[in-house]
Scaffold this motif. Structure first.
Motif, PDB file in Angstrom:
ATOM      1  N   ILE A  28      14.604  54.393 -53.446  1.00  0.00           N
ATOM      2  CA  ILE A  28      13.442  53.789 -52.797  1.00  0.00           C
ATOM      3  C   ILE A  28      12.510  54.869 -52.293  1.00  0.00           C
ATOM      4  CG2 ILE A  28      12.656  52.353 -50.884  1.00  0.00           C
ATOM      5  CD1 ILE A  28      14.047  50.843 -53.157  1.00  0.00           C
ATOM      6  N   TYR A  32       8.829  54.657 -54.268  1.00  0.00           N
ATOM      7  CA  TYR A  32       7.941  53.651 -53.681  1.00  0.00           C
ATOM      8  C   TYR A  32       7.306  54.117 -52.384  1.00  0.00           C
ATOM      9  CZ  TYR A  32      10.332  50.675 -57.018  1.00  0.00           C
ATOM     10  OH  TYR A  32      10.845  50.146 -58.170  1.00  0.00           O
ATOM     11  N   THR A  52       2.742  57.408 -49.593  1.00  0.00           N
ATOM     12  CA  THR A  52       3.219  57.288 -50.969  1.00  0.00           C
ATOM     13  C   THR A  52       4.258  58.358 -51.261  1.00  0.00           C
ATOM     14  OG1 THR A  52       1.590  58.796 -51.921  1.00  0.00           O
ATOM     15  CG2 THR A  52       0.913  56.491 -51.612  1.00  0.00           C
ATOM     16  N   THR A  97       8.631  48.223 -47.595  1.00  0.00           N
ATOM     17  CA  THR A  97       8.328  48.703 -48.927  1.00  0.00           C
ATOM     18  C   THR A  97       8.074  47.486 -49.819  1.00  0.00           C
ATOM     19  OG1 THR A  97       8.978  50.189 -50.712  1.00  0.00           O
ATOM     20  CG2 THR A  97      10.706  48.800 -49.777  1.00  0.00           C
ATOM     21  N   TYR A  98       7.244  47.681 -50.827  1.00  0.00           N
ATOM     22  CA  TYR A  98       6.881  46.588 -51.731  1.00  0.00           C
ATOM     23  C   TYR A  98       7.277  46.981 -53.141  1.00  0.00           C
ATOM     24  CZ  TYR A  98       4.072  43.135 -54.251  1.00  0.00           C
ATOM     25  OH  TYR A  98       3.658  42.126 -55.072  1.00  0.00           O
ATOM     26  N   GLN A  99       8.074  46.147 -53.786  1.00  0.00           N
ATOM     27  CA  GLN A  99       8.485  46.433 -55.162  1.00  0.00           C
ATOM     28  C   GLN A  99       8.901  45.150 -55.871  1.00  0.00           C
ATOM     29  OE1 GLN A  99      12.651  47.922 -55.664  1.00  0.00           O
ATOM     30  NE2 GLN A  99      12.251  48.753 -53.631  1.00  0.00           N
ATOM     31  N   THR A 100       8.776  45.172 -57.153  1.00  0.00           N
ATOM     32  CA  THR A 100       9.124  44.037 -58.016  1.00  0.00           C
ATOM     33  C   THR A 100       8.576  42.725 -57.463  1.00  0.00           C
ATOM     34  OG1 THR A 100      11.304  43.775 -56.979  1.00  0.00           O
ATOM     35  CG2 THR A 100      11.146  45.168 -58.922  1.00  0.00           C
ATOM     36  N   ASP A 103       7.905  41.930 -50.772  1.00  0.00           N
ATOM     37  CA  ASP A 103       8.047  42.838 -49.654  1.00  0.00           C
ATOM     38  C   ASP A 103       9.503  42.876 -49.181  1.00  0.00           C
ATOM     39  OD1 ASP A 103       4.932  41.701 -48.759  1.00  0.00           O
ATOM     40  OD2 ASP A 103       5.362  43.849 -48.751  1.00  0.00           O
TER      41      ASP A 103
END
Length: 115
Positions: A28, A32, A52, A97-100, A103
């Motif tokens: 992570i 990300y 970032t 964190t923001y992914q796929t 949040d």
């Protein structure tokens, strides 16, 4: 499983400082952006600062010049150094964190600025 573990909140007097920590996994941390949000009673959650993987940062206007977000790659940890704290900074602070497409949030840590 995305894990974000915050620490470092507490009670501080106006003008004081606190440092928040957000520990996560190496994957992570490496891939990300990590952000800090806060939510005061009766208010919407707002973005405070974001960093970032390359180290680019951005801040909400109300904390510019007072807060600093940084990364420690040896510890897979993102920090939020908060200086010159004001009563209006009082809130629960969340790591994010923001992914796929969604949040992920930490459990939150309370910051109270009061004399």
């Amino acid at each position: 499983q995305v894990q974000l573990v915050e620490s470092g909140g507490g009670l501080v007097q106006p003008g004081g400082s606190l440092r928040l920590s957000c520990a996560t996994s190496r994957i992570i941390f490496s891939l990300y952006a990590i952000a800090w949000y806060r939510q005061a009673p009766g208010k919407q959650r707002e973005l405070v600062a974001r960093i970032t993987p390359g180290g680019t940062t951005n801040y909400v206007d109300s904390v510019k010049g007072r807060f600093t977000i940084s990364r420690d790659s040896a510890k897979n940890t993102v920090y939020l150094q908060m200086d010159s704290l004001k009563p209006e900074d009082t809130a629960v602070y969340y790591c994010n964190t923001y992914q796929t497409g969604r949040d992920y949030w930490g459990q939150g840590t309370q910051v109270t600025v009061s004399s």
